[in-house]
Design a protein around this motif. Structure first.
Motif, mmCIF file in Angstrom:
data_model
loop_
_atom_site.group_PDB
_atom_site.id
_atom_site.type_symbol
_atom_site.label_atom_id
_atom_site.label_comp_id
_atom_site.label_asym_id
_atom_site.label_seq_id
_atom_site.Cartn_x
_atom_site.Cartn_y
_atom_site.Cartn_z
ATOM 1 N N ARG A 189 30.600 8.005 -76.323
ATOM 2 C CA ARG A 189 30.752 6.835 -77.198
ATOM 3 C C ARG A 189 30.622 5.573 -76.369
ATOM 4 N NH1 ARG A 189 35.462 7.538 -81.521
ATOM 5 N NH2 ARG A 189 35.074 9.678 -82.171
ATOM 6 N N VAL A 190 29.990 4.592 -76.956
ATOM 7 C CA VAL A 190 29.791 3.319 -76.265
ATOM 8 C C VAL A 190 30.734 2.281 -76.862
ATOM 9 C CG1 VAL A 190 28.149 1.485 -75.735
ATOM 10 C CG2 VAL A 190 27.362 3.851 -75.876
ATOM 11 N N LYS A 191 31.474 1.630 -75.998
ATOM 12 C CA LYS A 191 32.294 0.512 -76.462
ATOM 13 C C LYS A 191 31.702 -0.781 -75.906
ATOM 14 C CE LYS A 191 36.836 -1.612 -76.448
ATOM 15 N NZ LYS A 191 38.264 -1.482 -76.282
ATOM 16 N N ASN A 192 31.199 -1.615 -76.802
ATOM 17 C CA ASN A 192 30.686 -2.909 -76.360
ATOM 18 C C ASN A 192 31.850 -3.812 -75.994
ATOM 19 O OD1 ASN A 192 27.879 -2.372 -76.811
ATOM 20 N ND2 ASN A 192 28.333 -2.427 -78.993
ATOM 21 N N LEU A 193 31.638 -4.646 -75.017
ATOM 22 C CA LEU A 193 32.727 -5.484 -74.513
ATOM 23 C C LEU A 193 32.370 -6.956 -74.713
ATOM 24 C CD1 LEU A 193 33.034 -3.507 -71.185
ATOM 25 C CD2 LEU A 193 34.698 -3.431 -73.052
ATOM 26 N N ASP A 194 33.330 -7.696 -75.189
ATOM 27 C CA ASP A 194 33.101 -9.134 -75.379
ATOM 28 C C ASP A 194 32.981 -9.817 -74.022
ATOM 29 O OD1 ASP A 194 33.273 -8.810 -78.052
ATOM 30 O OD2 ASP A 194 35.414 -9.277 -78.155
ATOM 31 N N ASP A 195 31.934 -10.555 -73.845
ATOM 32 C CA ASP A 195 31.755 -11.394 -72.649
ATOM 33 C C ASP A 195 31.696 -10.612 -71.335
ATOM 34 O OD1 ASP A 195 32.021 -13.547 -74.395
ATOM 35 O OD2 ASP A 195 34.214 -13.532 -74.152
ATOM 36 N N ALA A 196 31.453 -9.313 -71.387
ATOM 37 C CA ALA A 196 31.365 -8.563 -70.125
ATOM 38 C C ALA A 196 29.931 -8.638 -69.616
ATOM 39 C CB ALA A 196 31.799 -7.121 -70.328
ATOM 40 N N MET A 197 29.582 -9.807 -69.097
ATOM 41 C CA MET A 197 28.231 -10.043 -68.599
ATOM 42 C C MET A 197 28.278 -10.140 -67.067
ATOM 43 S SD MET A 197 26.426 -10.251 -71.384
ATOM 44 C CE MET A 197 24.893 -11.070 -70.967
ATOM 45 N N VAL A 198 27.356 -9.469 -66.421
ATOM 46 C CA VAL A 198 27.360 -9.417 -64.951
ATOM 47 C C VAL A 198 25.983 -9.866 -64.446
ATOM 48 C CG1 VAL A 198 27.606 -7.909 -62.935
ATOM 49 C CG2 VAL A 198 29.046 -7.550 -64.947
ATOM 50 N N GLY A 199 25.999 -10.672 -63.405
ATOM 51 C CA GLY A 199 24.755 -11.192 -62.849
ATOM 52 C C GLY A 199 23.844 -10.089 -62.328
ATOM 53 N N LEU A 200 22.569 -10.253 -62.575
ATOM 54 C CA LEU A 200 21.568 -9.280 -62.116
ATOM 55 C C LEU A 200 21.343 -9.427 -60.606
ATOM 56 C CD1 LEU A 200 19.046 -9.668 -65.072
ATOM 57 C CD2 LEU A 200 20.274 -7.576 -64.453
ATOM 58 N N PRO A 201 20.583 -8.505 -60.016
ATOM 59 C CA PRO A 201 20.293 -8.617 -58.589
ATOM 60 C C PRO A 201 19.718 -9.983 -58.219
ATOM 61 C CG PRO A 201 19.585 -6.492 -59.396
ATOM 62 C CD PRO A 201 20.038 -7.263 -60.596
ATOM 63 N N ALA A 202 20.159 -10.458 -57.086
ATOM 64 C CA ALA A 202 19.712 -11.761 -56.592
ATOM 65 C C ALA A 202 19.552 -11.662 -55.076
ATOM 66 C CB ALA A 202 20.727 -12.837 -56.960
ATOM 67 N N VAL A 203 18.863 -12.646 -54.533
ATOM 68 C CA VAL A 203 18.656 -12.662 -53.084
ATOM 69 C C VAL A 203 19.413 -13.847 -52.498
ATOM 70 C CG1 VAL A 203 16.967 -12.824 -51.220
ATOM 71 C CG2 VAL A 203 16.391 -11.609 -53.326
ATOM 72 N N GLY A 204 20.309 -13.534 -51.597
ATOM 73 C CA GLY A 204 21.056 -14.584 -50.912
ATOM 74 C C GLY A 204 20.460 -14.826 -49.545
ATOM 75 N N LEU A 205 20.426 -16.089 -49.150
ATOM 76 C CA LEU A 205 19.762 -16.453 -47.902
ATOM 77 C C LEU A 205 20.790 -16.939 -46.889
ATOM 78 C CD1 LEU A 205 16.730 -16.513 -47.169
ATOM 79 C CD2 LEU A 205 16.812 -18.970 -47.566
ATOM 80 N N LEU A 206 20.772 -16.309 -45.728
ATOM 81 C CA LEU A 206 21.688 -16.721 -44.663
ATOM 82 C C LEU A 206 20.971 -17.452 -43.544
ATOM 83 C CD1 LEU A 206 23.693 -13.414 -44.756
ATOM 84 C CD2 LEU A 206 24.685 -15.664 -45.148
ATOM 85 N N ASN A 207 19.658 -17.290 -43.494
ATOM 86 C CA ASN A 207 18.860 -17.981 -42.482
ATOM 87 C C ASN A 207 17.788 -18.806 -43.195
ATOM 88 O OD1 ASN A 207 17.258 -18.845 -40.413
ATOM 89 N ND2 ASN A 207 16.510 -16.803 -39.835
ATOM 90 N N VAL A 208 18.038 -20.092 -43.294
ATOM 91 C CA VAL A 208 17.141 -20.967 -44.054
ATOM 92 C C VAL A 208 15.734 -20.986 -43.449
ATOM 93 C CG1 VAL A 208 16.801 -23.334 -44.848
ATOM 94 C CG2 VAL A 208 19.092 -22.373 -44.764
ATOM 95 N N ALA A 209 15.646 -20.820 -42.134
ATOM 96 C CA ALA A 209 14.339 -20.861 -41.471
ATOM 97 C C ALA A 209 13.427 -19.734 -41.953
ATOM 98 C CB ALA A 209 14.531 -20.771 -39.960
ATOM 99 N N ALA A 210 14.025 -18.656 -42.436
ATOM 100 C CA ALA A 210 13.215 -17.506 -42.866
ATOM 101 C C ALA A 210 12.938 -17.537 -44.364
ATOM 102 C CB ALA A 210 13.930 -16.211 -42.503
ATOM 103 N N ARG A 211 13.311 -18.614 -45.017
ATOM 104 C CA ARG A 211 13.236 -18.669 -46.473
ATOM 105 C C ARG A 211 11.838 -18.368 -47.023
ATOM 106 N NH1 ARG A 211 15.921 -21.322 -51.026
ATOM 107 N NH2 ARG A 211 14.351 -21.413 -52.639
ATOM 108 N N SER A 212 10.844 -19.073 -46.506
ATOM 109 C CA SER A 212 9.528 -18.942 -47.142
ATOM 110 C C SER A 212 8.991 -17.521 -47.033
ATOM 111 C CB SER A 212 8.544 -19.959 -46.555
ATOM 112 O OG SER A 212 8.325 -19.655 -45.207
#
Lengths: 237, 345
Positions: A189-212
């Protein structure tokens, strides 16, 4: 066909420019901690093949990822947005699926309904943010502070929790419900949840010089690999 | 990436060491190789941190579980490791527990559990015993009642996990799964049947005598063919698998005749050269360490009351597929390859 050719072109340019750079300096490192339906090894193999300019390491266990983040000081991290936020890593690329940057999570249970209060219930959850982090995060997501948790290392391990009655429900992205119900004959059984939204995969940058280089490589990923990551395109930030 | 080893291999398996579900000091079902020569190093002790004692044999598979266990609990606890081997006596083991200053002991493998049982007997009437969390010990559910203040994670991969894995990978249906077993495995098989039922999989048991020879095994497999099964589950029972000659005379031809996919719990049996298993489903040792750590944390939150907790079943597995069989006999579903940890050609 044109779009496909364009993608190949971009990938080639990024790849060529990398080859020149690679002779002079080490490749930027990208640590990956993502729970997908594919095995970590499959994901790592796909990313290594398609991101040749980057040094890719995919982690299956949060502690290993956390250790590497501290010890190896990577240039970038690919993970779900809440993990990047919790680690205070600035986001360079946000993954989108059908133009959404967040996805709904639902509770799956076997047989018994999870209607009503979740207070005191045992909930199975994939290790998103480490032991304490995951408990806090899921407690807030479900708006229930006194949940009990069964933490697993892979999405596929959530089903055994229901098969063994080790958890009363498991928390999964709504998009994962189809594969779980296809896999199992339990009366899920599936229980839908109010406002249970989670961010999708993202890329975080720790070295700005390597950004491009990093952003260019990831933006040039083919559609199949993006699907493997659970997204269909990136938005640069 | 996850580090697990196929290791040991057929020689040990056929020598009768690897097939028992009991990961004793010789070998485990996940195929322990001799331990790496590097000494085990415990994290530095910190003032004020409670101590967990890990009692274990020094073999690779146990080290893998210890590694992830320690990494998961290291923020909250200090850890000291005590190596148990055939020379460890009940008296020396009891002395180790008594002098450790630990708040809980993690026990790995059956001989270590037996030593702990001796310790408990020796402590009768002398106050509380050190609580224990057991892992990598076979048939824990059977011996659990003989232990005070102990819980743990069972070692055997539940049949339902293997069957659902197989069903999700193959194009053909998997509704009835045959299993040949000795009387000693009856209760275990009954529990597996109960777990499989909600998944709409019927376990079809075929009992053979304790001292079954090749003829009895062949007859049991023939009976399974006549009753109609979609797959065969081969238990990790060294007496039923025996040596290479036994495997050949008792199983091989009968399995060929059965013409169904074979699920095994030992890496060596899914080796394509052996022409035996289709899919091996083994405990994921890294994840087993994490599950043990989670259980230990729950026991800690419950003021070190371990006794009231049910033995957990291992939730995480790794899969090895015999790709020759998959190609020639049992075609895979689309996307199945992504869910296989190791493809054996």
């Amino acid at each position: 066909l044109l779009a496909w050719s364009g993608t190949v072109c971009v990938a080639s340019v990024v790849g060529t420019s990398h080859l020149r750079n690679a002779q002079a300096q080490p490749r930027p490192s990208l640590l990956v901690y993502l729970h997908t339906e594919a095995k970590s090894a499959v994901l790592e193999s796909a990313l290594k093949e398609r991101l040749p300019a980057l040094e890719i390491t995919v982690f299956g266990r949060f502690t290993d990822f956390e250790d590497a983040l501290t010890a190896r000081k990577p240039d970038a991290v690919l993970a779900i947005l809440p993990l990047l936020v919790s680690q205070r890593i600035p986001v360079a690329l946000q993954g989108l699926r059908e133009n959404n940057e967040r996805e709904p999570y639902v509770l799956l249970s076997s047989g018994a309904s999870l209607d009503g209060s979740l207070s005191g219930k045992v909930i199975g959850v994939v290790d998103l943010l480490g032991r304490a982090g995951t408990q806090d995060f899921v407690g807030r997501l479900l708006k229930t502070p006194d949940l009990k948790f069964k933490r697993v290392t892979k999405i596929e391990d959530l089903l055994p929790l229901l098969q063994f009655s080790a958890a009363e429900g498991v928390l999964v992205p709504a998009v994962a419900v189809k594969s779980l119900t296809e896999r199992s004959r339990l009366p899920l059984r599936v229980k839908n949840l109010d406002d249970a939204m989670v961010g999708l995969p993202a890329v975080g940058l720790l070295n700005v010089a390597a950004r491009s280089l990093i952003v260019g490589q990831l933006q040039a990923l083919d559609a199949a690999t993006k699907r493997l990551l659970g997204i269909d395109r990136w938005r640069a930030l | 990436m996850r580090a697990w080893r196929q290791g040991a291999g057929l020689a040990l398996l056929l020598a009768g060491c690897a097939t028992t579900p009991v990961p004793d000091n010789s070998v485990s079902a996940t195929a322990a190789a001799p331990a790496a020569m590097q000494a085990l190093v415990d994290p530095t002790r910190r003032p004020g941190k409670a101590l967990i004692l890990i009692a274990m044999p020094d073999l690779d598979s146990f080290r893998a579980v210890r590694r992830s266990l320690v990494e998961e609990i290291r923020k909250e606890f200090d850890v000291v490791t005590s190596i148990v081997d055939p020379r460890t006596s009940p008296a020396s083991f009891a002395a180790t527990l008594a002098s450790s200053g630990a708040v809980c002991v993690v026990l790995m493998n059956n001989p270590t559990v037996n030593l702990y049982r001796s310790y408990q007997r020796g402590r009768k009437g002398q106050g509380p015993v050190l609580p224990a969390v057991v892992v990598m010990s076979s048939f824990l559910e059977e011996v659990r009642d003989e232990l005070d203040n102990a819980t743990g994670v069972a070692y055997e991969v539940p049949g339902v996990t293997s069957f659902v894995n197989l069903r999700s990978m193959l194009q053909r249906p998997v509704r009835r799964v045959g299993v040949v077993h000795r009387p000693a495995f009856r209760r275990f098989v009954q529990r597996q049947a109960a777990l499989a039922r909600p998944e709409q999989i019927t376990l079809v048991p075929q009992a053979v005598p304790n001292d079954a020879g090749p003829a009895e095994v062949r007859q049991a497999l023939l009976s399974l063919k006549q009753s109609g099964v979609d797959a065969l589950w081969v238990l990790n029972d060294n007496r039923l698998l025996g040596d290479g000659a036994f495997l050949e005379t008792a199983w091989r031809e009968a399995i060929d005749n059965l013409a169904v996919p074979v699920v095994v719990g030992v890496p060596a049996l899914v080796n394509p050269e052996l022409r035996f298993g289709t899919l091996a489903v083994l405990p994921d040792l890294d994840a087993l360490g994490v599950q043990t750590a989670n259980l230990l944390m729950e026991v800690a939150e419950d003021q070190w009351r371990a006794g009231g907790r049910a033995v957990e079943l291992p939730v995480s597995t790794v899969t090895l597929m015999n790709m020759q069989q998959a190609r020639l006999q049992f075609p895979l579903r689309e996307g199945a390859l992504q869910r296989i940890d190791r493809k054996l050609e």
